[in-house]
Write a protein that holds these residues in place. Structure first.
Motif, PDB file in Angstrom:
ATOM      1  N   VAL A  28       0.823  -1.212   0.000  1.00  0.00           N
ATOM      2  CA  VAL A  28       0.000   0.000   0.000  1.00  0.00           C
ATOM      3  C   VAL A  28       0.856   1.262   0.000  1.00  0.00           C
ATOM      4  O   VAL A  28       0.391   2.337   0.385  1.00  0.00           O
ATOM      5  N   ARG A  66      -2.141   0.965  -8.991  1.00  0.00           N
ATOM      6  CA  ARG A  66      -3.246   0.009  -8.862  1.00  0.00           C
ATOM      7  C   ARG A  66      -4.616   0.680  -8.993  1.00  0.00           C
ATOM      8  O   ARG A  66      -5.560   0.095  -9.518  1.00  0.00           O
ATOM      9  N   HIS A  67      -4.733   1.915  -8.494  1.00  0.00           N
ATOM     10  CA  HIS A  67      -6.039   2.572  -8.443  1.00  0.00           C
ATOM     11  C   HIS A  67      -6.048   3.897  -9.210  1.00  0.00           C
ATOM     12  O   HIS A  67      -6.678   4.869  -8.781  1.00  0.00           O
ATOM     13  N   LYS A  87       2.553   4.483  -1.634  1.00  0.00           N
ATOM     14  CA  LYS A  87       1.902   5.427  -2.538  1.00  0.00           C
ATOM     15  C   LYS A  87       2.034   5.023  -4.000  1.00  0.00           C
ATOM     16  O   LYS A  87       1.035   4.969  -4.734  1.00  0.00           O
ATOM     17  N   GLN A 129      -0.111   2.051  -4.888  1.00  0.00           N
ATOM     18  CA  GLN A 129      -1.535   2.337  -4.891  1.00  0.00           C
ATOM     19  C   GLN A 129      -1.949   3.230  -6.067  1.00  0.00           C
ATOM     20  O   GLN A 129      -3.033   3.069  -6.626  1.00  0.00           O
TER      21      GLN A 129
END
Length: 208
Positions: A185, A193-194, A187, A190
């Motif tokens: 998780v 990924r998102h 930065k 993430q």
């Protein structure tokens, strides 16, 4: 997205393999790269499960062919991680764990600077010696050699991102699992990924 490469190293007798095996049971999102070695199997070790056991000649032939992601001479025997065991899995998005020594870890960090590395220390030198003896697999001469090498190995702990002291086994396993979860998780991970979610969340309000 590309998977994360995790490195775990420790001196012989610090409990590295036991911790790693327990973590693999708890965390289904990570796979272990099975190393190659030129040493003979110890009692209870099985080919392609604990190591890929090959002859010194076979190992050196693989080195000459450039088949290894990393390799090093450890206690007089070759150990290494084959490229086919690491690169394809990372490229497919899987997290890969390398259970290697500090020499191999240094080679890996040069090739993969964002690899996450963990070093495991014993609670004392007395505990380290006792764990070696409890194996009942090595002669006094071999134990003496391993103890002498352990101090040199432990001096490289500062090259790693995280340090775990294996005083209580369950605590050590939990700490390692926490490192893996936290690393996923970060930065940059993430954001990759998102990315769509973040873009949508920050978009100007389209109105009614």
């Amino acid at each position: 997205m590309r998977g994360t490469l995790f490195i775990v190293a420790a001196p012989s007798g610090a409990g590295k393999s036991s911790i790693v095996n327990a973590v693999l049971v708890r965390d289904p999102n990570i796979c272990l790269s099975i190393s190659f070695t030129s040493r003979k199997p110890r009692p209870g070790e099985r080919h392609a499960e604990h190591y890929h056991f090959v002859s010194r000649e076979e190992f050196e032939g693989m080195v000459a062919a450039g088949d290894f992601f990393e390799h090093a001479l450890v206690h007089g025997d070759w150990k290494g991680s084959a490229r086919q065991s690491v690169e394809p899995q990372l490229a497919s998005g899987k997290d890969v764990l390398l259970e290697i020594d500090w020499q191999g870890a240094r080679q890996v960090r040069e090739k993969v600077p964002d690899a996450v590395s963990v070093f495991i220390l014993p609670p004392s030198r007395q505990a380290l010696e006792q764990r070696m003896r409890n194996r009942g697999q090595d002669s006094e001469e071999v134990i003496a050699q391993r103890l002498a090498a352990a101090r040199e190995e432990m001096s490289h702990y500062g090259e790693f991102d995280f340090v775990i002291v294996n005083e209580d086994f369950e605590t050590a396993v939990t700490e390692m699992c926490s490192i893996f979860i936290a690393s996923r998780v970060r930065k940059d991970q993430q954001v990759a990924r998102h990315s769509r979610l973040i873009t949508a969340l920050l978009a100007d309000d389209p109105g009614p």
